[in-house]
Structures are given as C-alpha cells and as structure tokens.
Design a protein around this motif. Structure first.
Motif, short mmCIF file in Angstrom:
data_model
loop_
_atom_site.label_atom_id
_atom_site.label_comp_id
_atom_site.label_asym_id
_atom_site.label_seq_id
_atom_site.Cartn_x
_atom_site.Cartn_y
_atom_site.Cartn_z
N ARG A 1 0.83 -1.21 0.00
CA ARG A 1 0.00 0.00 0.00
C ARG A 1 0.86 1.25 0.00
N GLU A 2 1.95 1.21 0.78
CA GLU A 2 2.85 2.36 0.84
C GLU A 2 3.51 2.60 -0.52
N ALA A 3 3.93 1.52 -1.17
CA ALA A 3 4.56 1.66 -2.48
C ALA A 3 3.56 2.19 -3.51
N ALA A 4 2.33 1.71 -3.44
CA ALA A 4 1.30 2.18 -4.39
C ALA A 4 1.01 3.66 -4.16
N ALA A 5 0.95 4.08 -2.90
CA ALA A 5 0.71 5.48 -2.59
C ALA A 5 1.86 6.35 -3.11
N GLY A 6 3.08 5.83 -3.01
CA GLY A 6 4.22 6.57 -3.52
C GLY A 6 4.17 6.72 -5.03
N ARG A 7 3.74 5.68 -5.73
CA ARG A 7 3.63 5.77 -7.19
C ARG A 7 2.54 6.76 -7.60
N ARG A 8 1.44 6.76 -6.86
CA ARG A 8 0.37 7.72 -7.19
C ARG A 8 0.83 9.16 -6.97
N LEU A 9 1.56 9.37 -5.89
CA LEU A 9 2.08 10.71 -5.60
C LEU A 9 3.05 11.16 -6.66
N GLN A 10 3.89 10.23 -7.09
CA GLN A 10 4.86 10.56 -8.12
C GLN A 10 4.18 10.87 -9.43
N ALA A 11 3.11 10.14 -9.74
CA ALA A 11 2.38 10.37 -11.00
C ALA A 11 1.65 11.70 -10.99
N SER A 12 1.22 12.13 -9.80
CA SER A 12 0.49 13.40 -9.70
C SER A 12 1.41 14.61 -9.66
N ASN A 13 2.72 14.35 -9.48
CA ASN A 13 3.69 15.44 -9.45
C ASN A 13 4.84 15.15 -10.39
N PRO A 14 4.56 15.17 -11.71
CA PRO A 14 5.61 14.84 -12.68
C PRO A 14 6.74 15.86 -12.68
#
Length: 223
Positions: free
Chosen positions: A210-223
């Motif tokens: 879950r933590e890794a998925a949250a990190g990927r979502r955050l990264q995708a929202s802040n290119p």
C-alpha cells in the motif's frame, strides 16, 4: 522444548487414513470449517477443508493444488496458505493448544461427508524433513482421513487450535519417542502460533504494498 520427532513419511496429501473417522452430524462443530477443491487445470481433483481466519480470509493446507483466491503462502514454505474468502457466519475463536487437552479433528471426507475423530494434544513438536525449513508443527492422536487436510483441530471449549495437514505413516520406530508414550497415532497440525505469525507477516507485506502504491500515485500526480 522437548525433543523433535523428525520423519520423512508425513502423508501430506492424506491419501487414505491413519485410523477410524466417523460421520459428524453436529452442525455447530461442522460450522468451524468449509470444503475446498482444487481448481483449474485439475478442477475437483482434490477435496480438502479450510478454516475461516477472519471476516475476509481463511486458511488451508498449501499442498492443495490450484486453489482459487490464493492470497499468501507461508514464509518458511510450511504447509499453510491464506485464501480470500468472506465469512458467511460467526468467526471461530482461535487460541494456542494446551498439552494433553482433548481435541476433535474435523473436516470433509473425499465424498464430501463431514467427518470427525477425537484424541488429545501431545507435547512433542514435529518437523517434516520433506520441507526445506525448520518449521515445528503440533501433534495430536485423533485420526485423519483424506479430505480432512486443512480442517480445524478444535478444543473442548470450541476454540480452533490449529489446522490439520497430515499424519506420520506407521512404521518401525514410530512411537519410540518418550514424549509419545501412549499415543495411538501421530497426526500433524499447524498450530495457532504459526498461523498468527504468518498473518502478521502477510499484513506487513500488504502495508508495504500500500505504501509503495501510494508513492507511485504521488509521483504520478507530481511529474
């Protein structure tokens, strides 16, 4: 701990039986488990049992092939898996077994008939030499038969103490261990402590995912 019983003859697939089991008509006892079968590419080839762990997951034996809903396998490659399954009734109460206490082994026969047998817990840990680990299982002397693999071991108070996985085949020296003096047979179960340990490890893995998925979502929202 007392000395280990080590054996390469654990009949994990429960092909046959190691004693007499009887049809069980007590609905309250039988509510402690449900039947599972192997899936594709061998649908229905093997009948086994499983025990609800919580509202969303159940446990059964890892040697049951092609299970549907497989979610997690034992970290030590012990004979235990968690499967996804919503509870359909009251959850069983789990606790650690007590040496010498009376127990009932439950499960579904290969003909899908509920069966049971009675015995008691023995204070000798069991290690299966066919497994690439040092996992210590529990021993009781109630009979097991094909289809009961993955079924519950239940105490007199109704608590689930562990999950049955197989038995030691009869043979020379089977009962020579002093801790088994008086035992009618050697049946093997995964004790509550091992199941609880693996559940905690499973939860830790899910938290990391879950933590890794949250990190990927955050990264995708802040290119």
């Amino acid at each position: 701990m007392r000395g280990k019983v080590s054996c390469i003859a654990l009949c994990a697939l429960l092909a046959g039986c190691n004693g007499w089991v009887k049809p069980e008509a007590d609905g309250q006892l039988n509510s402690n488990y449900f039947t599972v079968v192997s899936g594709l590419p061998a649908p229905g080839l093997m009948v086994a049992s499983a025990v609800q762990w919580n509202a969303d997951y159940a446990v059964t034996a890892a040697h049951v092939p092609y299970l549907s809903g497989l979610a997690y396998s034992c970290s030590t490659r012990c004979d235990l898996v968690f499967i996804r399954r919503k509870a359909s009734g009251p959850l069983p109460h789990w606790r650690a077994p007590r040496n010498g206490e009376a127990v009932t082994a439950l499960g579904s026969s290969s003909l899908l008939v509920p069966v049971s047998s009675r015995g008691r817990v023995w204070p000798v840990p069991y290690r299966n030499l066919r497994e690439p680990n040092q996992e210590l299982y529990g021993i009781h002397d109630a009979a097991l038969a094909q289809g009961m693999s993955g079924g519950p071991l239940v105490g007199a108070d109704g608590s689930v103490l562990g999950m049955n996985i197989g038995y030691q085949a009869s043979g020379r020296g089977r009962m020579q261990h002093p801790g088994l003096k008086g035992a009618r047979r050697v049946s093997v179960f995964v004790p509550y402590a091992v199941i609880e340990r693996e559940w905690q490890l499973f939860q830790a893995r899910l938290a990391r995912e879950r933590e890794a998925a949250a990190g990927r979502r955050l990264q995708a929202s802040n290119p």
